[in-house]
Motif scaffolding. Structure first.
Motif, short mmCIF file in Angstrom:
data_model
loop_
_atom_site.label_atom_id
_atom_site.label_comp_id
_atom_site.label_asym_id
_atom_site.label_seq_id
_atom_site.Cartn_x
_atom_site.Cartn_y
_atom_site.Cartn_z
N ALA A 171 0.70 -1.19 -0.14
CA ALA A 171 0.00 0.06 0.17
C ALA A 171 0.75 1.26 0.10
CB ALA A 171 -0.89 0.09 1.22
N GLU A 189 2.69 1.60 -3.76
CA GLU A 189 1.33 2.07 -4.44
C GLU A 189 0.95 3.49 -4.34
OE1 GLU A 189 -1.38 -0.96 -5.05
OE2 GLU A 189 -0.15 -2.12 -6.58
N SER A 190 0.74 3.96 -2.82
CA SER A 190 0.37 5.42 -2.85
C SER A 190 1.46 6.23 -2.85
CB SER A 190 0.04 5.39 -0.96
OG SER A 190 -1.07 4.64 -0.70
N VAL A 224 1.47 6.67 -6.93
CA VAL A 224 0.31 7.71 -7.18
C VAL A 224 0.45 9.23 -6.81
CG1 VAL A 224 -2.10 8.41 -6.37
CG2 VAL A 224 -1.78 5.83 -6.97
N ALA A 225 1.03 9.31 -5.92
CA ALA A 225 1.69 10.91 -5.60
C ALA A 225 2.61 11.20 -6.50
CB ALA A 225 2.15 10.58 -3.92
N ARG A 244 -5.29 5.97 -8.73
CA ARG A 244 -5.87 5.50 -7.56
C ARG A 244 -6.91 4.14 -8.18
NH1 ARG A 244 -4.60 7.62 -2.76
NH2 ARG A 244 -4.08 9.65 -2.75
#
Length: 555
Positions: A403, A406-407, A410-411, A417
């Motif tokens: 997590a 992947e976060s 995304v950032a 997302r």
């Protein structure tokens, strides 16, 4: 008196048998071969599944023995080391302070009979001449291990990471092939990933002419015809003069018994592995038991231990760290980390963000390679950095790291997302698939090919739909990492109270690295891990120290 205490101190045969069954079954569930009725063994088995010992005191071994001895025909009591299959058919076996389900008592007896009753063989004629011809560059310990492999039907080649175990296996096969032509060989390992690495390493260590005639390495389950139900679907002897089983620390007692029962009487079985690594995720710790017995009384199985590290010429810190972990010394571990720039240790509050950022940089490069269609580069990036976790849930777990990465992607604008099947996604196969040839433990990556995408693995490329049993693997558990190697490893540990923390867990994790290791551990976790050893209750070592005639059957 509490209910639990009353249960184990009751005098009736029914209560005694129920207690014996509960203890033996609980032991197997915890991957022990038997329930050790010593005080520490009882306390372990009396703990709950999450490792927390309840308030009710564990019963004494004397109380248990008294209850079990009066359990009637359901419990068979035998002298330590005595045959189980010749005395009766009770479902529970009590041998000295060990309580077994009958199946596991029989399996242990079979393995001990086969290994403890081995007769030493004479070295074949011409061995030294052939060895001198093929072992150019091998060190003294490797040459000695090759020679000793020809003096027993079953031998062990043990050693830490990078000590040349697979090279030694290749030498054994080359010598055996020169002495007996034609030679039939079976190569196997407990997982698909380990089998693939064995296959690659053995072939790389052999001339093309010899490697070309070798069969492909397979999982041990596939070699033995063991299905998903855990049952062997064939009892025919294996058509192999030499059977090599790599990563033998991961082999369970039932699987070793199946291997020995399927080997021809004239075949050589070679077990290869590191006894300091994590034991099997199933019942037993047979490699460690066999090595321990051989150290105490060198007879029966021939054990050759390699100690010279060849893999780490550019990163001496990794073997130093492994040695420190194996010793259990926190002071040695701290000294190794301080002395080598390729090692690092930090707490989650003291630099975790920087480690996540570094792993994310690597992930960004992986996504760029996959999107450009460079499958080789993307696959090499997947295989060069491993984030290894002790647990699947909680802070610092595989779920947490997956997590977090992947976060971060995304950032950085690299992912959207809720995008679950993106190009660049790293994959871990979780089941053997005979249709594709993909095996449990293989790692791949999703790569773009124009408007299409493919799941690329070392063995080939497949449509994503064909790879049904795969999960995202920005991080994986230390258990699943066995048999793998990475240039760089990040080891993520839980808090010091976690019951999963052991010396073997940390040792297995750090020895997956070729060049560098970063340890992410809350305060006290490393100390807790180094102070605990994996303890699998078993009578195999004791039986091996009482050699018997070769034989036995899996009744």
């Amino acid at each position: 008196m509490t209910a639990k205490t009353a249960l184990v101190t009751g005098a009736s045969a029914g209560i005694g048998a129920a207690t014996a069954l509960a203890l033996a079954a609980k032991a197997v569930r915890l991957d022990h071969v038997c329930a050790d009725l010593s005080a520490s063994g009882i306390a372990l088995l009396w703990s709950s599944d999450d490792g927390e010992v309840p308030a009710v005191a564990a019963p004494s071994s004397e109380a248990l023995l008294g209850a079990l001895s009066g359990a009637g025909a359901l419990v068979e009591r035998v002298a330590e080391g005595a045959d189980v299959d010749r005395l009766g058919d009770a479902p529970i076996v009590l041998s000295a302070h060990r309580c077994y389900l009958r199946r596991y008592a029989l399996l242990e007896q079979f393995v001990a009979d086969r290994l403890g009753g081995l007769e030493q063989l004479k070295e074949p004629s011409g061995l030294d001449v052939v060895l001198d011809a093929v072992a150019v560059g091998a060190d003294v310990a490797q040459r000695d291990a090759v020679r000793r492999a020809f003096t027993s039907p079953v031998s062990v080649i043990a050693g830490g990471p990078g000590t040349g175990k697979t090279t030694t296996v290749a030498l054994v096969l080359r010598v055996a092939g020169a002495l007996a032509d034609p030679l039939t060989v079976a190569l196997a390992a407990p997982t698909g990933k380990a089998a693939a690495r064995l296959d690659e390493a053995v072939r790389a260590a052999m001339p093309d002419t010899d490697a070309g005639v070798l069969p492909r390495a397979r999982t041990l389950h596939r070699l033995l015809g063991v299905g998903r139900d855990g049952m062997a679907h064939s009892q025919l002897l294996l058509d192999a003069d030499v059977i090599v089983v790599d990563e033998a620390s991961m082999v369970s007692l039932p699987m070793l018994a199946a291997t020995l029962s399927r080997a021809r009487p004239d075949a050589r079985v070679i077990l290869v592995g590191d006894p300091d690594q994590l034991a099997s995720i199933e019942v037993g710790a047979v490699l460690a038991d066999v090595v321990e017995a051989a150290a105490a009384a060198p007879r029966g199985v021939v054990v050759s231990t390699l100690t010279t590290a060849h893999r780490f010429e550019d990163a001496r810190g990794v073997p130093s760290l492994a040695t420190a972990v194996r010793s259990g010394s926190v002071a040695e571990l701290d000294a190794a980390i301080a002395a080598h720039p390729d090692l690092d240790s930090l707490t989650p509050d003291g630099g975790l963000d920087a480690v996540v950022a570094r792993v994310t940089d690597h992930a960004v490069a992986q996504l760029h390679a996959a999107r450009s269609g460079d499958a080789d580069l993307a696959l090499s990036l997947v295989a060069s950095l491993g984030v290894l976790c002790a647990t699947k849930r909680g802070r610092g777990s595989t779920a947490w790291w997956n997590a977090a990465i992947e976060s971060a992607l995304v950032a950085r604008g690299m992912l959207r997302r809720r995008d679950v099947d993106y190009v660049g996604r790293p994959l871990l196969v979780t089941r053997n698939d005979p249709l594709t040839g993909l095996a449990n433990g293989m790692i791949g990556v999703v790569v773009a090919d124009g408007d299409d995408r493919f799941a690329v693995f070392e063995i080939g490329a497949f449509s994503p739909q064909a790879v049904a049993w795969a999960e995202t693997v920005w991080a994986l558990t230390i258990h699943k990492s066995q048999g793998s190697e990475y240039d760089e490893v990040v080891v993520s540990l839980p808090g010091p109270d976690s019951p999963i923390l052991t010396r073997e867990l940390v040792y297995t994790a750090v020895t997956r690295a070729r060049r560098s290791v970063t340890l992410v551990a809350p305060d006290g976790s490393l100390q807790a891990a180094l102070s605990r050893r994996v303890a699998r209750s078993s009578g195999l070592t004791a039986r091996l120290l009482r050699p018997r005639e070769a034989g036995g059957h899996l009744g």
